[in-house]
Design a protein around this motif. Structure first.
Motif, PDB file in Angstrom:
ATOM      1  N   SER A   1       0.099  -7.219  -2.202  1.00 45.58           N
ATOM      2  CA  SER A   1       0.870  -6.958  -3.416  1.00 45.58           C
ATOM      3  C   SER A   1       1.967  -5.924  -3.153  1.00 45.58           C
ATOM      4  O   SER A   1       1.838  -5.065  -2.280  1.00 45.58           O
ATOM      5  N   LEU A   2       3.045  -6.036  -3.909  1.00 52.09           N
ATOM      6  CA  LEU A   2       4.161  -5.096  -3.838  1.00 52.09           C
ATOM      7  C   LEU A   2       4.311  -4.396  -5.178  1.00 52.09           C
ATOM      8  O   LEU A   2       4.046  -4.999  -6.226  1.00 52.09           O
ATOM      9  N   PRO A   3       4.727  -3.137  -5.190  1.00 48.08           N
ATOM     10  CA  PRO A   3       5.008  -2.273  -4.035  1.00 48.08           C
ATOM     11  C   PRO A   3       3.737  -1.995  -3.199  1.00 48.08           C
ATOM     12  O   PRO A   3       2.616  -2.150  -3.671  1.00 48.08           O
ATOM     13  N   MET A   4       3.955  -1.572  -1.978  1.00 43.88           N
ATOM     14  CA  MET A   4       2.850  -1.293  -1.062  1.00 43.88           C
ATOM     15  C   MET A   4       2.046  -0.074  -1.508  1.00 43.88           C
ATOM     16  O   MET A   4       2.511   0.734  -2.304  1.00 43.88           O
ATOM     17  N   ASN A   5       0.812   0.041  -0.976  1.00 36.37           N
ATOM     18  CA  ASN A   5       0.028   1.261  -1.172  1.00 36.37           C
ATOM     19  C   ASN A   5       0.077   2.107   0.101  1.00 36.37           C
ATOM     20  O   ASN A   5       0.622   1.687   1.122  1.00 36.37           O
ATOM     21  N   TYR A   6      -0.510   3.301   0.043  1.00 36.81           N
ATOM     22  CA  TYR A   6      -0.472   4.210   1.196  1.00 36.81           C
ATOM     23  C   TYR A   6      -1.084   3.576   2.440  1.00 36.81           C
ATOM     24  O   TYR A   6      -0.552   3.694   3.545  1.00 36.81           O
TER      25      TYR A   6
ATOM     26  N   GLN B   1       1.720   4.580  -8.766  1.00 41.46           N
ATOM     27  CA  GLN B   1       0.395   5.040  -9.156  1.00 41.46           C
ATOM     28  C   GLN B   1      -0.612   4.949  -8.008  1.00 41.46           C
ATOM     29  O   GLN B   1      -1.813   5.145  -8.212  1.00 41.46           O
ATOM     30  N   SER B   2      -0.128   4.647  -6.819  1.00 41.32           N
ATOM     31  CA  SER B   2      -1.021   4.519  -5.670  1.00 41.32           C
ATOM     32  C   SER B   2      -1.693   5.842  -5.359  1.00 41.32           C
ATOM     33  O   SER B   2      -1.103   6.917  -5.491  1.00 41.32           O
ATOM     34  N   THR B   3      -2.941   5.767  -4.945  1.00 42.26           N
ATOM     35  CA  THR B   3      -3.683   6.973  -4.595  1.00 42.26           C
ATOM     36  C   THR B   3      -4.626   6.633  -3.456  1.00 42.26           C
ATOM     37  O   THR B   3      -4.609   5.518  -2.918  1.00 42.26           O
ATOM     38  N   ARG B   4      -5.479   7.576  -3.074  1.00 42.95           N
ATOM     39  CA  ARG B   4      -6.428   7.310  -2.008  1.00 42.95           C
ATOM     40  C   ARG B   4      -7.630   6.576  -2.558  1.00 42.95           C
ATOM     41  O   ARG B   4      -7.823   6.480  -3.765  1.00 42.95           O
TER      42      ARG B   4
END
Length: 535
Positions: free
Chosen positions: A329-334, A519-522
C-alpha cells in the motif's frame, strides 16, 4: 576544527589554517560538534551549549574554543558580553580562561587531557577578544607538550574471578554492549568472549557493530524478552539509564544479577546494586575475563531453554517486521522504506540517524557490521546533531578511506533543526546521502487533504495539532539549490532507483525525500513510548 566565525574568532580560524589545521565552516553552532569547535561570543557560545551537553552526557571528547568580550570592558555591557566560563561549567568537565597569552598552552593541554582521560567529555576554553590581537614575546610562552594517551586501567583480579563465577552459574545470561565498548576498541575481545562462551548479546544504539548485527548471537529482535528474563547481565560500557529502563522491574527480573564494567567509578551502582563491579577500560577488562575462561573453559549450552526462548521470540518478531515491510500500500510505512534501504547499503558505510520513529525503527532494521560506524541522538536524545555528525564522518572517510559512504537517515522534523548544513555539505563537496523520511510531522502528521480542511476551517494556530508540519514539503530542493542532487520519492521502485543512483555517484551530495504514510508508526508495543524497545 569546526565552527562559525565572526567577531572575535575569525583570526583564530585563519591562523589555524596557516598551521595546516583543517577548518570546516558550519552554518549554526549547534551542528559544530565534532572534535574541536570554534564559536563566537555570547549567542554563538549559547548555541553551542546544546552540543557541549550532548558530548558530555554521551561521553565524547570535545574541545570548544569560544571568543569573548575584551577583559577591560567586563561589566560595562560589552558586545555579546556573557559569563561564558561560568555558564560552561554546567555542560563540561573543564571550563577555564587562560590568565594570559603565555598560559594558553597550559590550559589547552589540560582541556585536551580532561576531554580524553577517564570518562571522555566536553571542555571549554575562553579566549577574550583582546587576546586575539595581543602580541607576546615567543620566549615567554609556557610551552607544554601534548598529553600522553589515556592510561589503560584494569579491574581487580578478585573482581574478575567473581564476575566469571557469577556468569558460569547463570541459567539465562545476557551481554549488553554499550558505546563505551566501541570507544575503547573492545570489538575483538568482546566478540571472542561471545563466541567462546556462546552468550547472547544486545547492543545499545551506538554499541551496534562492536559485534556485527548479523551475528547469530545477536538477540536484538527479542530485546524486551532478553532484558525481562535474563538472570545475569554483563554491562560492557553501557549505563542503566532510560535507554535500558534503569535496570528496574518490570523490564527486568527483581533478582537479576548485574556485572557492571565501566571506566567511571561514579557510574558503578547507579540505579541498581550490581553483584560485581569491574572498574577499568572495557577492552582491558574484557581481556581479563577472557583469560579466566581460557584457564577454565565454559560455554552456555546451545540447546538450553534460554536460547530456545530467545530464538522463538526473534523469529516471531522478525516475521511481524517482514510482514510490515512487504506491504504494497501507498504511501509506504517505515518498515518498507528501511527494508529497501538496508538491501542496498554498503556493509562498511557510516550510518547517522536522528528523529523519533525514524531513529528508533531504523535502529532495528538498518544493520551495522563494524564498530564506531553508527552515530545518533544518543543518551541525551539531541535533535539537530545528524548533519554535523555526517559531515564529520565524511571528512574522516574522505581522508582515511576514500569511497566509503556516509548515509544520514533523518526524520523530517529532525532535518529541520540543521537543514541549512546541506550548504556546508555541498561547499566541501562531501558525497553524503541524506534520506529524509517524511511523514509531515513530529511523530505523526496529516496528508494534504486533511491539512487543507483544517486550515480552511479556522486559524492554523488554533486548529492544527502542534506536531504537524506542512505536508509534502520538498526538502530535496534544499539540496538542489546548492548544487547537489535531489529526489522526491513516493514508491518503493522510486526509492530503490534513487538510492542506487546516489550510491553509484561518489562525487555529489544527494538528498532523497521519502514520503511515507503520515500516521505510520512502529509495530505494536506493550509499553509507553518513553520505555519503547524492540519487542
Amino acid at each position: 576544527m569546526f565552527g562559525v566565525v565572526g567577531i572575535p574568532v575569525t583570526e583564530i580560524a585563519l591562523a589555524a589554517q596557516e598551521l595546516g589545521i583543517k577548518y570546516i565552516g558550519m552554518r549554526n553552532e549547534q551542528a559544530s560538534l565534532p572534535g574541536a569547535c570554534l564559536v563566537v561570543s555570547g549567542p554563538g557560545l549559547i548555541h553551542a551549549l546544546g552540543g557541549m551537553a550532548n558530548a558530555n552526557i554521551n561521553c565524547w571528547p570535545l574541545i570548544v574554543i569560544g571568543g569573548s568580550s575584551e577583559r577591560n570592558q567586563e561589566t560595562m555591557g560589552a558586545f555579546q558580553e556573557f559569563p561564558q566560563v561560568e555558564a560552561c561549567r554546567l555542560y563540561t568537565k573543564f571550563s577555564a580562561r587562560p590568565s594570559s597569552i603565555e598560559h594558553i598552552p597550559l590550559v589547552i593541554e589540560k582541556a585536551v587531557r580532561n576531554s580524553i582521560y577517564g570518562r571522555p567529555g566536553a571542555c571549554y576554553i575562553d579566549i577574550p577578544a583582546d587576546f586575539v590581537t595581543l602580541q607576546a614575546n615567543v620566549t615567554s610562552i609556557k610551552h607544554k607538550e601534548c598529553c600522553m594517551p589515556p592510561p589503560v586501567s584494569m579491574a581487580e583480579s578478585s573482581a574478575v574471578c567473581a564476575a566469571a563465577s557469577v556468569l558460569r552459574n547463570a541459567k539465562q545470561p545476557l551481554l549488553i554492549i554499550g558505546k563505551g565498548a566501541a570507544y575503547s576498541h573492545a570489538e575483538d575481545s568482546i566478540r571472542k568472549l561471545v563466541e567462546q562462551c556462546n552468550l547472547p548479546f544486545l547492543p545499545t544504539p551506538m554499541g551496534k557493530g562492536v559485534v556485527p548485527d548479523n551475528h547469530p548471537n545477536c538477540v536484538s529482535a527479542a530485546r524486551s524478552r532478553a532484558l525481562q528474563f535474563a538472570d545475569v547481565i554483563v554491562l560492557f560500557g553501557a549505563r542503566l539509564n532510560w535507554i535500558l529502563h534503569f535496570g528496574l522491574p518490570p523490564r527486568y527480573q527483581a533478582d537479576v544479577k548485574f556485572i557492571q564494567i565501566d571506566i567511571c567509578a561514579e557510574e558503578l551502582g547507579n540505579n541498581v546494586r550490581p553483584s560485581v563491579t569491574l572498574l577499568g577500560d572495557i577492552n582491558a577488562v574484557s581481556k581479563q575475563l577472557l583469560e579466566q575462561f581460557d584457564k577454565t573453559p565454559w560455554q552456555h549450552p546451545t540447546d538450553s531453554q534460554w536460547w530456545k526462548t530467545l530464538r522463538e521470540k526473534m523469529k516471531s518478531n522478525e516475521a511481524v517486521s517482514k510482514e510490515l515491510a512487504s506491504k504494497k500500500s501507498l504511501p509506504m510505512n517505515y518498515y518498507t522504506v528501511f527494508y529497501h534501504v538496508q538491501e542496498q547499503l554498503p556493509k562498511d558505510c557510516f550510518i547517522v540517524s536522528e528523529g523519533a520513529n525514524t531513529m528508533d525503527i531504523g535502529r532495528t532494521v538498518l544493520q551495522n557490521y563494524l564498530p564506531r560506524h553508527r552515530l545518533d541522538a544518543g543518551s541525551f536524545g539531541t535533535m539537530g546533531v545528524g548533519l554535523g555528525f555526517a559531515i564529520a564522518a565524511a571528512i574522516v572517510a574522505k581522508e582515511r578511506s576514500p569511497g566509503q559512504r556516509v548515509i544520514c537517515v533523518e526524520g523530517d522534523s529532525a532535518f529541520g533543526f540543521s537543514g541549512m548544513e546541506v550548504e556546508t555539505i555541498c561547499r566541501y563537496n562531501l558525497p553524503i546521502i541524506l534520506l529524509v523520511v517524511n511523514n509531515n510531522g513530529i511523530y505523526q502528521g496529516f496528508d494534504a487533504d486533511t491539512w487543507k480542511k483544517m486550515v480552511n476551517l479556522e486559524d492554523a494556530t488554533t486548529t492544527v495539532p502542534p506536531m504537524c508540519l506542512l505536508p509534502n514539503s520538498h526538502y530535496e530542493q534544499v539540496m538542489t539549490a546548492f548544487g547537489g542532487r535531489g529526489y522526491f520519492v513516493q514508491t518503493p521502485e522510486e526509492l530503490q532507483n534513487s538510492l542506487r543512483q546516489a550510491l553509484q555517484d561518489t562525487s555529489t551530495p544527494c538528498l532523497i525525500n521519502v514520503m511515507i504514510e503520515p500516521q505510520s508508526t512502529r509495530k505494536a508495543q506493550d509499553f509507553h513510548w518513553l520505555t519503547r524497545s524492540n519487542m
